[in-house]
Design a protein around this motif. Sequence first.
Motif, mmCIF file in Angstrom:
data_model
loop_
_atom_site.group_PDB
_atom_site.id
_atom_site.type_symbol
_atom_site.label_atom_id
_atom_site.label_comp_id
_atom_site.label_asym_id
_atom_site.label_seq_id
_atom_site.Cartn_x
_atom_site.Cartn_y
_atom_site.Cartn_z
ATOM 1 N N PRO A 134 -24.721 26.682 -24.280
ATOM 2 C CA PRO A 134 -25.188 27.833 -23.138
ATOM 3 C C PRO A 134 -24.822 26.545 -21.885
ATOM 4 C CG PRO A 134 -25.486 28.863 -25.060
ATOM 5 C CD PRO A 134 -25.220 27.832 -25.232
ATOM 6 N N GLU A 135 -24.915 27.076 -20.915
ATOM 7 C CA GLU A 135 -25.030 26.243 -19.314
ATOM 8 C C GLU A 135 -26.956 26.678 -19.116
ATOM 9 O OE1 GLU A 135 -20.941 23.466 -18.308
ATOM 10 O OE2 GLU A 135 -22.541 25.338 -16.799
ATOM 11 N N GLY A 136 -27.764 26.356 -18.017
ATOM 12 C CA GLY A 136 -28.602 26.853 -17.533
ATOM 13 C C GLY A 136 -29.655 27.380 -17.814
ATOM 14 N N GLU A 137 -30.251 28.492 -18.028
ATOM 15 C CA GLU A 137 -31.224 29.611 -18.608
ATOM 16 C C GLU A 137 -30.698 29.813 -20.091
ATOM 17 O OE1 GLU A 137 -32.841 32.604 -15.902
ATOM 18 O OE2 GLU A 137 -33.545 30.385 -14.650
ATOM 19 N N GLY A 138 -29.689 29.681 -20.246
ATOM 20 C CA GLY A 138 -29.074 30.589 -21.552
ATOM 21 C C GLY A 138 -27.765 31.225 -21.313
ATOM 22 N N ALA A 139 -27.418 31.705 -22.475
ATOM 23 C CA ALA A 139 -25.962 32.494 -22.256
ATOM 24 C C ALA A 139 -25.802 34.011 -21.269
ATOM 25 C CB ALA A 139 -25.515 32.548 -23.805
ATOM 26 N N ASP A 140 -25.151 34.089 -21.021
ATOM 27 C CA ASP A 140 -24.995 35.646 -20.788
ATOM 28 C C ASP A 140 -25.099 36.794 -20.888
ATOM 29 O OD1 ASP A 140 -24.786 34.413 -18.393
ATOM 30 O OD2 ASP A 140 -23.039 34.507 -17.456
ATOM 31 N N ASP A 141 -25.024 38.102 -20.477
ATOM 32 C CA ASP A 141 -25.055 38.950 -22.080
ATOM 33 C C ASP A 141 -23.629 39.550 -21.483
ATOM 34 O OD1 ASP A 141 -25.178 41.000 -23.114
ATOM 35 O OD2 ASP A 141 -26.941 42.546 -22.468
ATOM 36 N N LEU A 142 -22.855 39.269 -22.339
ATOM 37 C CA LEU A 142 -21.409 39.592 -22.436
ATOM 38 C C LEU A 142 -21.184 40.943 -22.656
ATOM 39 C CD1 LEU A 142 -19.659 36.353 -24.178
ATOM 40 C CD2 LEU A 142 -19.940 36.668 -21.852
ATOM 41 N N LYS A 143 -22.427 41.724 -23.541
ATOM 42 C CA LYS A 143 -21.739 43.205 -23.650
ATOM 43 C C LYS A 143 -22.048 43.763 -22.358
ATOM 44 C CE LYS A 143 -25.178 43.111 -26.782
ATOM 45 N NZ LYS A 143 -25.736 41.914 -26.015
ATOM 46 N N GLN A 144 -22.486 43.643 -21.490
ATOM 47 C CA GLN A 144 -22.569 44.059 -20.266
ATOM 48 C C GLN A 144 -20.615 44.559 -20.263
ATOM 49 O OE1 GLN A 144 -24.737 42.480 -16.415
ATOM 50 N NE2 GLN A 144 -24.423 40.392 -18.024
ATOM 51 N N LEU A 145 -20.382 44.047 -20.311
ATOM 52 C CA LEU A 145 -18.440 44.213 -20.364
ATOM 53 C C LEU A 145 -17.886 45.381 -21.271
ATOM 54 C CD1 LEU A 145 -16.510 40.790 -19.884
ATOM 55 C CD2 LEU A 145 -18.005 42.151 -17.903
ATOM 56 N N ASN A 152 -18.048 40.432 -30.690
ATOM 57 C CA ASN A 152 -16.904 40.214 -30.319
ATOM 58 C C ASN A 152 -17.863 39.012 -29.463
ATOM 59 O OD1 ASN A 152 -15.522 41.404 -30.639
ATOM 60 N ND2 ASN A 152 -15.278 42.948 -29.655
ATOM 61 N N GLU A 153 -19.267 39.694 -29.190
ATOM 62 C CA GLU A 153 -19.866 38.566 -28.280
ATOM 63 C C GLU A 153 -20.072 37.469 -29.225
ATOM 64 O OE1 GLU A 153 -24.132 38.463 -25.423
ATOM 65 O OE2 GLU A 153 -23.788 39.625 -27.679
ATOM 66 N N GLN A 154 -20.169 37.350 -29.917
ATOM 67 C CA GLN A 154 -20.882 36.692 -31.408
ATOM 68 C C GLN A 154 -19.726 35.797 -31.799
ATOM 69 O OE1 GLN A 154 -22.249 37.517 -35.271
ATOM 70 N NE2 GLN A 154 -22.369 36.007 -36.046
ATOM 71 N N ARG A 155 -18.222 36.009 -30.903
ATOM 72 C CA ARG A 155 -16.476 35.458 -31.697
ATOM 73 C C ARG A 155 -16.317 35.171 -30.927
ATOM 74 N NH1 ARG A 155 -12.813 38.513 -34.738
ATOM 75 N NH2 ARG A 155 -11.748 36.297 -35.028
ATOM 76 N N LEU A 156 -16.879 35.540 -29.572
ATOM 77 C CA LEU A 156 -16.841 34.564 -28.364
ATOM 78 C C LEU A 156 -17.829 33.197 -28.212
ATOM 79 C CD1 LEU A 156 -16.023 37.393 -25.760
ATOM 80 C CD2 LEU A 156 -14.612 36.122 -26.929
ATOM 81 N N ASN A 157 -19.147 33.453 -28.475
ATOM 82 C CA ASN A 157 -19.985 32.347 -28.698
ATOM 83 C C ASN A 157 -19.595 31.293 -29.434
ATOM 84 O OD1 ASN A 157 -22.902 33.981 -28.373
ATOM 85 N ND2 ASN A 157 -21.199 33.597 -26.750
ATOM 86 N N GLU A 158 -19.122 31.352 -30.599
ATOM 87 C CA GLU A 158 -18.059 30.840 -31.401
ATOM 88 C C GLU A 158 -17.215 29.828 -31.205
ATOM 89 O OE1 GLU A 158 -17.352 32.834 -35.294
ATOM 90 O OE2 GLU A 158 -19.055 33.450 -35.544
ATOM 91 N N ILE A 159 -15.966 30.629 -30.458
ATOM 92 C CA ILE A 159 -15.537 29.325 -29.613
ATOM 93 C C ILE A 159 -15.883 28.987 -28.661
ATOM 94 C CG2 ILE A 159 -13.361 31.044 -30.991
ATOM 95 C CD1 ILE A 159 -12.900 32.098 -27.583
ATOM 96 N N GLY A 160 -17.297 28.753 -28.011
ATOM 97 C CA GLY A 160 -17.792 28.005 -27.154
ATOM 98 C C GLY A 160 -17.287 29.246 -25.564
ATOM 99 N N PHE A 162 -19.566 31.449 -22.914
ATOM 100 C CA PHE A 162 -21.276 31.702 -23.349
ATOM 101 C C PHE A 162 -21.527 32.323 -22.318
ATOM 102 C CE2 PHE A 162 -21.647 28.255 -26.109
ATOM 103 C CZ PHE A 162 -21.630 28.586 -26.992
ATOM 104 N N HIS A 163 -20.205 32.681 -20.910
ATOM 105 C CA HIS A 163 -20.900 32.939 -19.445
ATOM 106 C C HIS A 163 -19.761 33.590 -19.323
ATOM 107 C CE1 HIS A 163 -23.665 30.559 -19.164
ATOM 108 N NE2 HIS A 163 -22.952 29.082 -20.230
ATOM 109 N N LEU A 164 -19.851 34.471 -17.753
ATOM 110 C CA LEU A 164 -18.886 36.256 -17.782
ATOM 111 C C LEU A 164 -18.293 35.130 -16.766
ATOM 112 C CD1 LEU A 164 -21.505 38.753 -16.696
ATOM 113 C CD2 LEU A 164 -20.430 38.460 -18.487
#
Length: 212
Positions: A134-145, A152-160, A162-164
């Motif tokens: 993740p860049e900056g202060e950390g990964a975004d909360d993808l669960k907002q979508l 699904n958020e964990q699996r998205l982080n596994e493929i790189g 991290f951000h909206l």
Amino acid sequence: MTAFAIEVALLLTLVFAAALAVGYRLGLKHRPAEPPVQAEVLPPPAVVERPPVPATPQPQPEPPVLVEPAPSPQQDLFARLGIADMNAVPPLDEEEEDEPPPPATQSPIRPAPRARRRPPESLPGVRPPALDAPEGEGADDLKQLKGIGPQNEQRLNEIGIFHLRQIAAWTPEEAAWVGSYLAFPGRIEREDWMGQAKAILEGGAPPPRRRR
């Protein structure tokens, strides 16, 4: 004169009657006797002999069928074990009766095999650009979508992912690749993850989910 005539007439009548009686008797004596009439004797009716009726044979009584009683479960078990007398089986000792049966061994429960994921190279579409961390202060909360949960958020982080802003920049080919990777192709397009990410980045609430 009249009385004399009547007497003469009566006398002649008596003489005539007497002569008739004498003549009838004389005629009966000299009349030949008629032969007696014999009654015609009919021959006796012929006796028709009927053939003897054969005697109906009487059915012979069937011998009684002896039905053997079905053996009890114990007798059947003893017969299989070769024991003729059930009383010959020695009784169980009290200690043996009191002993509880050994516990049944339970086979270990094996977890169900997980479905094998398709390798990323065989998925349709184009794999989106990925980040190593993740860049900056950390990964975004993808669960907002809407449509993205913790898994699904964990699996998205596994493929790189991290951000909206990464999701907002996906092309249709990249969205198709991610949908196949997450095992629900077409869902990203229906729920418009790219539009939701752009709305959040622009400072607004994500657009409502489209109805199917």
